[in-house]
Design an enzyme around this catalytic site. Sequence first.
Site, PDB file in Angstrom:
ATOM      1  N   CYS A  17       0.834  -1.196   0.000  1.00 38.99           N
ATOM      2  CA  CYS A  17       0.000   0.000   0.000  1.00 38.99           C
ATOM      3  C   CYS A  17       0.869   1.246   0.000  1.00 38.99           C
ATOM      4  O   CYS A  17       1.469   1.600   1.026  1.00 38.99           O
ATOM      5  CB  CYS A  17      -0.930   0.005   1.210  1.00 38.99           C
ATOM      6  SG  CYS A  17      -1.927   1.497   1.361  1.00 38.99           S
ATOM      7  N   CYS A  25      -0.440   3.981   2.348  1.00 34.74           N
ATOM      8  CA  CYS A  25      -0.194   3.698   3.763  1.00 34.74           C
ATOM      9  C   CYS A  25       1.259   3.933   4.163  1.00 34.74           C
ATOM     10  O   CYS A  25       1.543   4.488   5.228  1.00 34.74           O
ATOM     11  CB  CYS A  25      -0.561   2.253   4.078  1.00 34.74           C
ATOM     12  SG  CYS A  25      -2.194   1.733   3.559  1.00 34.74           S
ATOM     13  N   ASP A  26       2.195   3.508   3.312  1.00 36.31           N
ATOM     14  CA  ASP A  26       3.595   3.422   3.726  1.00 36.31           C
ATOM     15  C   ASP A  26       4.557   4.296   2.936  1.00 36.31           C
ATOM     16  O   ASP A  26       5.756   4.325   3.242  1.00 36.31           O
ATOM     17  CB  ASP A  26       4.070   1.960   3.621  1.00 36.31           C
ATOM     18  CG  ASP A  26       3.265   1.029   4.508  1.00 36.31           C
ATOM     19  OD1 ASP A  26       2.796   1.498   5.564  1.00 36.31           O
ATOM     20  OD2 ASP A  26       3.094  -0.143   4.150  1.00 36.31           O
TER      21      ASP A  26
END
Length: 313
Positions: A136, A139-140
């Site tokens: 992701c 997300c990261d």
Amino acid sequence: MGESTNHDLIVLGGGPAGYSAAIYAARAALDVLVIEQGMPGGQIATTDEVENYPGIPGVTGGELGMKLQEHAERLGAATEFAMVTSLTKDADGLFHVGAGETDFVAPAVVVATGATPRQVGFAGEERFRGRGVSYCATCDGMFYRGKRVYVVGGGNAACEEGLFLTRFADEVIMVVRRDVFRAPQGVVDRLMSNDKVSVRFGTSIVSLEGEALPDKIVFRDNASEEITQESLEPGSFGVFVFAGTQPATELVRDLVDCGPDGGILTDESMATKTAGLFAAGDVRSKRLRQVITAASDGAIAATSAYQYLEQFR
């Protein structure tokens, strides 16, 4: 199990399919409950920008997820955030959804649990998940500011997420198993116009090695079978994998049949082989998994569930 609650329809999953089903069910005056284990919007909530949902250009996945929840709840649907651990059907034809200490009961269920990222299978992929391997970018991506990232995949998701990662990383290396991208040309053109991006076609990752964090990545040239490796400082790079998804069917495997892609088989009304059980969105066996097709599935599933319930009134 402790508390028990009863509803007309339970929707498993709060993504575009689930909340579309909830909207249509609520408009049909059904008592509908959506159970979502994560964030409103499901997998789409991790997408930085949704460009292809008609009428809402440039919305983020998180914003779209919230809009879907608000729309459904404004019409009377309810949302429960919980991890579902079981789904069974009793002799009276009622479905029991187990989540924590609560038994949610309804005569009809729409399964809209979506799909999860698919691993590509190189050595070290699972070991370093969350510690150098991610699925992701939204997300990261921020953790790789000023660093190098390798993006595995040549489809639309890989190209879109690779472009997103250029906001953070100094270098984005696309690792494409085939000799061409499979993404739409417009997406490829935008990706390749970014100076931070380079591509290694016909290449696969063999392994990721290291101690607490990876410090070596091994590649294979898929044409010549030549093996090469690169050693880097631990924490200086990451690998983002975008190799498709696996339909999340674990809860219902005893109640449905699945197709070659792992998705649930339904008819045109979204009905499964189990009476009263419907499926919608990415969890279905289908050719195109997109927000718009998920929303369409949800609308059909809810309408079919309403017609199914009408025969018992």
